[in-house]
Scaffold this active site. Structure first.
Site, PDB file in Angstrom:
ATOM      1  N   GLY A   1      27.964 -77.620  -4.066  1.00  0.00           N
ATOM      2  CA  GLY A   1      29.305 -77.160  -3.694  1.00  0.00           C
ATOM      3  C   GLY A   1      29.537 -75.711  -4.045  1.00  0.00           C
TER       4      GLY A   1
ATOM      5  N   ARG B   1      26.447 -80.909   4.284  1.00  0.00           N
ATOM      6  CA  ARG B   1      26.448 -79.733   3.395  1.00  0.00           C
ATOM      7  C   ARG B   1      25.041 -79.155   3.255  1.00  0.00           C
ATOM      8  NH1 ARG B   1      30.701 -79.185  -1.670  1.00  0.00           N
ATOM      9  NH2 ARG B   1      32.114 -77.978  -0.391  1.00  0.00           N
TER      10      ARG B   1
ATOM     11  N   PRO C   1      37.462 -84.427  -9.504  1.00  0.00           N
ATOM     12  CA  PRO C   1      38.877 -84.287  -9.114  1.00  0.00           C
ATOM     13  C   PRO C   1      39.805 -85.157  -9.947  1.00  0.00           C
ATOM     14  CG  PRO C   1      37.718 -85.695  -7.569  1.00  0.00           C
ATOM     15  CD  PRO C   1      36.685 -85.168  -8.510  1.00  0.00           C
TER      16      PRO C   1
ATOM     17  N   GLU D   1      31.034 -73.435 -16.092  1.00  0.00           N
ATOM     18  CA  GLU D   1      30.975 -72.266 -15.220  1.00  0.00           C
ATOM     19  C   GLU D   1      32.334 -71.571 -15.174  1.00  0.00           C
ATOM     20  OE1 GLU D   1      28.337 -70.728 -13.813  1.00  0.00           O
ATOM     21  OE2 GLU D   1      29.982 -69.320 -13.567  1.00  0.00           O
TER      22      GLU D   1
ATOM     23  N   ALA E   1      34.896 -67.195 -10.461  1.00  0.00           N
ATOM     24  CA  ALA E   1      36.095 -67.380  -9.636  1.00  0.00           C
ATOM     25  C   ALA E   1      35.664 -67.263  -8.178  1.00  0.00           C
ATOM     26  CB  ALA E   1      37.138 -66.324  -9.976  1.00  0.00           C
TER      27      ALA E   1
ATOM     28  N   CYS F   1      40.923 -75.922  -9.396  1.00  0.00           N
ATOM     29  CA  CYS F   1      40.718 -76.206 -10.815  1.00  0.00           C
ATOM     30  C   CYS F   1      41.896 -76.027 -11.754  1.00  0.00           C
ATOM     31  CB  CYS F   1      39.528 -75.400 -11.319  1.00  0.00           C
ATOM     32  SG  CYS F   1      38.009 -75.950 -10.519  1.00  0.00           S
TER      33      CYS F   1
ATOM     34  N   PHE G   1      43.661 -70.381  -0.757  1.00  0.00           N
ATOM     35  CA  PHE G   1      44.401 -70.256  -2.022  1.00  0.00           C
ATOM     36  C   PHE G   1      44.329 -68.854  -2.615  1.00  0.00           C
ATOM     37  CE2 PHE G   1      41.578 -70.201  -5.784  1.00  0.00           C
ATOM     38  CZ  PHE G   1      40.338 -70.468  -5.223  1.00  0.00           C
TER      39      PHE G   1
ATOM     40  N   ARG H   1      52.906 -62.577  -1.862  1.00  0.00           N
ATOM     41  CA  ARG H   1      51.812 -61.961  -2.635  1.00  0.00           C
ATOM     42  C   ARG H   1      52.100 -60.512  -2.995  1.00  0.00           C
ATOM     43  NH1 ARG H   1      48.134 -65.635  -4.637  1.00  0.00           N
ATOM     44  NH2 ARG H   1      47.971 -67.362  -3.178  1.00  0.00           N
TER      45      ARG H   1
HETATM   46  P1  NAD Z   1      32.510 -79.287  -4.658  1.00  0.00           P
HETATM   47  O1  NAD Z   1      33.335 -80.439  -4.238  1.00  0.00           O
HETATM   48  O2  NAD Z   1      32.489 -78.045  -3.819  1.00  0.00           O
HETATM   49  O3  NAD Z   1      30.972 -79.745  -4.812  1.00  0.00           O
HETATM   50  C1  NAD Z   1      30.575 -80.911  -5.433  1.00  0.00           C
HETATM   51  C2  NAD Z   1      29.417 -81.514  -4.644  1.00  0.00           C
HETATM   52  O4  NAD Z   1      28.874 -82.611  -5.384  1.00  0.00           O
HETATM   53  C3  NAD Z   1      29.809 -82.079  -3.274  1.00  0.00           C
HETATM   54  O5  NAD Z   1      29.075 -81.423  -2.269  1.00  0.00           O
HETATM   55  C4  NAD Z   1      29.468 -83.580  -3.374  1.00  0.00           C
HETATM   56  O6  NAD Z   1      28.968 -84.110  -2.167  1.00  0.00           O
HETATM   57  C5  NAD Z   1      28.395 -83.569  -4.449  1.00  0.00           C
HETATM   58  N1  NAD Z   1      28.215 -84.855  -5.118  1.00  0.00           N
HETATM   59  C6  NAD Z   1      29.152 -85.690  -5.644  1.00  0.00           C
HETATM   60  N2  NAD Z   1      28.579 -86.757  -6.215  1.00  0.00           N
HETATM   61  C7  NAD Z   1      27.228 -86.607  -6.050  1.00  0.00           C
HETATM   62  C8  NAD Z   1      26.101 -87.375  -6.436  1.00  0.00           C
HETATM   63  N3  NAD Z   1      26.239 -88.512  -7.129  1.00  0.00           N
HETATM   64  N4  NAD Z   1      24.867 -86.938  -6.089  1.00  0.00           N
HETATM   65  C9  NAD Z   1      24.709 -85.780  -5.395  1.00  0.00           C
HETATM   66  N5  NAD Z   1      25.743 -85.007  -5.019  1.00  0.00           N
HETATM   67  C10 NAD Z   1      26.997 -85.399  -5.344  1.00  0.00           C
HETATM   68  O7  NAD Z   1      32.954 -78.938  -6.136  1.00  0.00           O
HETATM   69  P2  NAD Z   1      32.891 -77.513  -6.873  1.00  0.00           P
HETATM   70  O8  NAD Z   1      34.061 -76.668  -6.483  1.00  0.00           O
HETATM   71  O9  NAD Z   1      31.512 -76.962  -6.732  1.00  0.00           O
HETATM   72  O10 NAD Z   1      33.143 -77.958  -8.369  1.00  0.00           O
HETATM   73  C11 NAD Z   1      32.170 -78.684  -9.097  1.00  0.00           C
HETATM   74  C12 NAD Z   1      32.573 -78.708 -10.559  1.00  0.00           C
HETATM   75  O11 NAD Z   1      32.593 -77.368 -11.068  1.00  0.00           O
HETATM   76  C13 NAD Z   1      33.974 -79.267 -10.827  1.00  0.00           C
HETATM   77  O12 NAD Z   1      33.948 -79.982 -12.023  1.00  0.00           O
HETATM   78  C14 NAD Z   1      34.837 -78.026 -10.998  1.00  0.00           C
HETATM   79  O13 NAD Z   1      35.928 -78.256 -11.860  1.00  0.00           O
HETATM   80  C15 NAD Z   1      33.871 -77.051 -11.639  1.00  0.00           C
HETATM   81  N6  NAD Z   1      34.156 -75.641 -11.366  1.00  0.00           N
HETATM   82  C16 NAD Z   1      34.513 -75.225 -10.124  1.00  0.00           C
HETATM   83  C17 NAD Z   1      34.728 -73.866  -9.873  1.00  0.00           C
HETATM   84  C18 NAD Z   1      35.117 -73.374  -8.513  1.00  0.00           C
HETATM   85  O14 NAD Z   1      35.396 -72.190  -8.375  1.00  0.00           O
HETATM   86  N7  NAD Z   1      35.159 -74.190  -7.483  1.00  0.00           N
HETATM   87  C19 NAD Z   1      34.533 -72.934 -10.900  1.00  0.00           C
HETATM   88  C20 NAD Z   1      34.150 -73.397 -12.153  1.00  0.00           C
HETATM   89  C21 NAD Z   1      33.951 -74.755 -12.384  1.00  0.00           C
HETATM   90  C1  UGA Z   2      39.628 -69.821 -11.671  1.00  0.00           C
HETATM   91  C2  UGA Z   2      39.200 -69.008 -12.894  1.00  0.00           C
HETATM   92  O1  UGA Z   2      39.588 -67.653 -12.693  1.00  0.00           O
HETATM   93  C3  UGA Z   2      37.683 -69.094 -13.095  1.00  0.00           C
HETATM   94  O2  UGA Z   2      37.328 -68.406 -14.285  1.00  0.00           O
HETATM   95  C4  UGA Z   2      37.280 -70.565 -13.213  1.00  0.00           C
HETATM   96  O3  UGA Z   2      35.882 -70.685 -13.332  1.00  0.00           O
HETATM   97  C5  UGA Z   2      37.733 -71.310 -11.983  1.00  0.00           C
HETATM   98  O4  UGA Z   2      39.179 -71.171 -11.825  1.00  0.00           O
HETATM   99  C6  UGA Z   2      37.459 -72.779 -12.039  1.00  0.00           C
HETATM  100  O5  UGA Z   2      37.298 -73.335 -13.096  1.00  0.00           O
HETATM  101  O6  UGA Z   2      37.462 -73.325 -10.933  1.00  0.00           O
HETATM  102  P1  UGA Z   2      39.630 -69.458  -9.048  1.00  0.00           P
HETATM  103  O7  UGA Z   2      40.559 -70.618  -9.053  1.00  0.00           O
HETATM  104  O8  UGA Z   2      38.471 -69.488  -8.139  1.00  0.00           O
HETATM  105  O9  UGA Z   2      39.035 -69.234 -10.522  1.00  0.00           O
HETATM  106  O10 UGA Z   2      40.438 -68.127  -8.713  1.00  0.00           O
HETATM  107  P2  UGA Z   2      41.461 -67.205  -9.552  1.00  0.00           P
HETATM  108  O11 UGA Z   2      41.147 -65.808  -9.249  1.00  0.00           O
HETATM  109  O12 UGA Z   2      41.542 -67.596 -10.957  1.00  0.00           O
HETATM  110  O13 UGA Z   2      42.855 -67.540  -8.847  1.00  0.00           O
HETATM  111  C7  UGA Z   2      43.484 -68.786  -8.976  1.00  0.00           C
HETATM  112  C8  UGA Z   2      44.861 -68.737  -8.350  1.00  0.00           C
HETATM  113  O14 UGA Z   2      45.746 -67.914  -9.115  1.00  0.00           O
HETATM  114  C9  UGA Z   2      44.890 -68.154  -6.945  1.00  0.00           C
HETATM  115  O15 UGA Z   2      45.779 -68.897  -6.142  1.00  0.00           O
HETATM  116  C10 UGA Z   2      45.381 -66.749  -7.159  1.00  0.00           C
HETATM  117  O16 UGA Z   2      46.005 -66.204  -6.027  1.00  0.00           O
HETATM  118  C11 UGA Z   2      46.370 -66.963  -8.277  1.00  0.00           C
HETATM  119  N1  UGA Z   2      46.641 -65.739  -9.078  1.00  0.00           N
HETATM  120  C12 UGA Z   2      45.644 -65.131  -9.754  1.00  0.00           C
HETATM  121  C13 UGA Z   2      47.940 -65.261  -9.158  1.00  0.00           C
HETATM  122  O17 UGA Z   2      48.880 -65.815  -8.558  1.00  0.00           O
HETATM  123  N2  UGA Z   2      48.185 -64.138  -9.915  1.00  0.00           N
HETATM  124  C14 UGA Z   2      47.195 -63.506 -10.609  1.00  0.00           C
HETATM  125  O18 UGA Z   2      47.494 -62.501 -11.295  1.00  0.00           O
HETATM  126  C15 UGA Z   2      45.900 -64.017 -10.527  1.00  0.00           C
END
Ligand code: NAD
Ligand code: UGA
Length: 469
Positions: free
Chosen positions: A10, A38, A89, A157, A160, A272, A334, A447
């Site tokens: 993902g 994917r 989630p 991780e 952003a 997140c 977002f 914004r």
């Molecule tokens: P995502 O939904 O984009 O990706 C997750 C993937 O895992 C999906 O493609 C799904 O099909 C796959 N999956 C689920 N169960 C599986 C299994 N049993 N075997 C193989 N594949 C499987 O999610 P994401 O945004 O990459 O987030 C993943 C984790 O990282 C979450 O816990 C999230 O909180 C964390 N995280 C996300 C971000 C971000 O910016 N999106 C940043 C930091 C941390």
């Molecule tokens: C956020 C964190 O910044 C990452 O460090 C973290 O890894 C990630 O969540 C996660 O755990 O998923 P992300 O959600 O990708 O990253 O993006 P951000 O830049 O943090 O923005 C989040 C939201 O806040 C957006 O909707 C953005 O528009 C809003 N935002 C951000 C504001 O409204 N004001 C600001 O000053 C900054």
């Protein structure tokens, strides 16, 4: 050759592994996922996620030391280090519904690792998980296999979206938590050796497992709290005639506070912040820390308040009715530079306006029509449970059209809501837009990106967040 396998291709798994492959040519990296579509996309020219710089990194490594596959079991069984980056989630049903994270995907990944492993493994938590998840994972692994040693590490991780590649190439820190035993520390060192290929030693922090797990939730809570703080101030600015940009600038000059993450907005979104704070709140409640839980919950309440305030302002400014009026929505993601719409404030704003019977014409440079329609018809929290949930509110979507550019969206509209800060919205020909709109023509800038003075000179009625009228 060290072999890494990442479960979950993902937003985190894909870019993170691509950067590891780029920086560690001698490590073989395979990203596996149960989603065939994917993986097919990762193997094509049209990657499944939009992220600046990602295409180039993938192109450089794919087929050399970076592979994407649906053959989950084979690659897991062959790997030395297994990253688990599956989605976590918010639960939609059962114990803790609406707050606790759904750990089904995690548990099934752990059970599969136990089933197929024939050699010792380092299992790395990359997903954001509740504190003590490592303990549960350890139990699942050890109870389901014999003669195999597992070391569980927490390596959350911090990237952003929209800046993922830059964040991965140049992280503020890499955090690794492990058991404080000789074997645990050996595993920590093995993961440190991977990151040391490009991350300076002093930016790699090692802690115990629980500190690493909790630090991730804490970091997101602190970041979201800053946004709710500045958004709360924006309401006060509107009530008093202060200007939130001036206030944040003045506050952010204090080196103890710092200038980043102080932009008032229509509300934070993304997959997140809300999920992780709810997770934190749930952990506090389970530990009897009611006041601490309430403190963090307020960050989400202020965010919901901010989105409602925005909708109320649109409706009240437009003579208390938007019924039958066309409103242009500029931006649905977002934040800019991503096509991700999970928990985007645009969903709540659009729903609010649809509830008041507005007709919406939506344009976003990166979000597909299907995605927008799906988002507007899903229940809250359903967005990340794609497998078992169907859209529940298709009626409202009949009042929505998705169009290909900002000029089409705004043609004959009564008002414009800017909900994502895409750069292209800053340079639109607003005179042309004004000429093609119904009058009076309103702009609600969620914004704070438009030149208010210029737009008012053209004739627009402009509302910004936290600024005087
Ligand atoms: P995502 O939904 O984009 O990706 C997750 C993937 O895992 C999906 O493609 C799904 O099909 C796959 N999956 C689920 N169960 C599986 C299994 N049993 N075997 C193989 N594949 C499987 O999610 P994401 O945004 O990459 O987030 C993943 C984790 O990282 C979450 O816990 C999230 O909180 C964390 N995280 C996300 C971000 C971000 O910016 N999106 C940043 C930091 C941390
Ligand atoms: C956020 C964190 O910044 C990452 O460090 C973290 O890894 C990630 O969540 C996660 O755990 O998923 P992300 O959600 O990708 O990253 O993006 P951000 O830049 O943090 O923005 C989040 C939201 O806040 C957006 O909707 C953005 O528009 C809003 N935002 C951000 C504001 O409204 N004001 C600001 O000053 C900054």
């Amino acid at each position: 050759m060290v072999k890494i396998c990442c479960i979950g291709a993902g937003y985190v798994g894909g870019p993170t592994m691509a950067v590891i492959a780029l920086k560690c040519p001698k490590i073989l990296v395979t990203v596996v996922d149960i989603s065939i579509s994917r993986i097919t996309a990762w193997n094509s020219d049209q990657l499944p996620i939009y992220e600046p710089g990602l295409d180039e990194v993938v192109k450089q490594c794919r087929g050399k030391n970076l592979f994407f596959s649906t053959d989950v079991e084979k690659h897991v069984s062959e790997a030395d280090i297994i990253f688990v980056s599956v989605n976590t989630p918010t639960k939609t049903r059962g114990l803790g519904a609406g707050k606790a994270p759904e750990l089904t995907y995690w548990e099934s990944a752990a059970r599969m690792i136990a089933n197929v492993s024939t050699s010792n493994k380092i299992v790395v938590e990359k997903s954001t998980v509740p504190v003590k998840t490592a303990e549960a994972v350890e139990r699942i692994l050890t109870f389901n296999s014999s003669n195999i040693s597992y070391q569980i590490l927490s390596n959350p991780e911090f990237l952003a979206e929209g800046t993922a590649i830059q964040d991965l190439l140049n992280p503020d820190r890499v955090l690794i938590g492990g058991r404080e035993t000789p074997d645990g520390q050996k595993a920590v060192q093995a993961l440190k050796d991977v990151y040391s290929h490009w991350v300076p030693e002093d930016r790699i922090i090692t802690t115990n497992l629980w500190s690493a797990e909790l630090s991730k939730l804490a970091a997101n809570a602190f970041l979201a709290q800053r946004i709710s703080s500045v958004n709360a101030m924006s309401a006060l600015c509107e009530a008093t005639g202060a200007n939130v940009s001036q206030v944040s600038n003045a506050v952010g000059k204090d080196t103890r506070i710092g200038p980043k993450f102080l932009n008032a907005s229509v509300g934070f979104g993304g997959s997140c912040f809300q999920k992780d704070i709810l997770n934190l709140v749930y952990i506090c409640e389970c530990n009897g820390l009611t006041e601490v839980a309430k403190y963090w919950e307020q960050v989400i309440k202020v965010n919901d308040y901010q989105k409602n305030r925005f909708v109320n302002r649109v409706v009240s400014s437009m003579f208390n009715t938007v019924s039958g009026k066309k409103i242009a929505i500029l931006g649905f993601a977002f934040k800019k530079d991503t096509g991700d719409t999970r928990e985007t404030p645009a969903i709540d704003v659009c729903r609010g306006l649809l509830g008041d019977k507005a007709w919406l014409s939506i344009y976003d440079p990166q979000v597909a029509e299907d995605q927008i329609k799906k988002d507007l018809s899903m229940n809250k929290f359903d967005w990340d449970h794609p497998v078992h949930l169907q859209p529940s509110n298709t009626a409202a979507v009949n009042q929505v059209s998705i169009v290909g550019d900002a000029y089409e969206a705004t043609k004959d509209a009564h008002g414009i809501c800017i909900l994502t800060e895409w750069d292209e919205f800053k340079t639109l020909d607003f005179q042309k837009i004004f000429d093609n709109m119904k009058k009076p023509a309103f702009v609600f800038d969620g914004r704070n990106i438009v030149n208010v003075k210029k737009l008012r000179e053209i004739g627009f009625i402009v509302y910004s967040i936290g600024k005087p009228l």
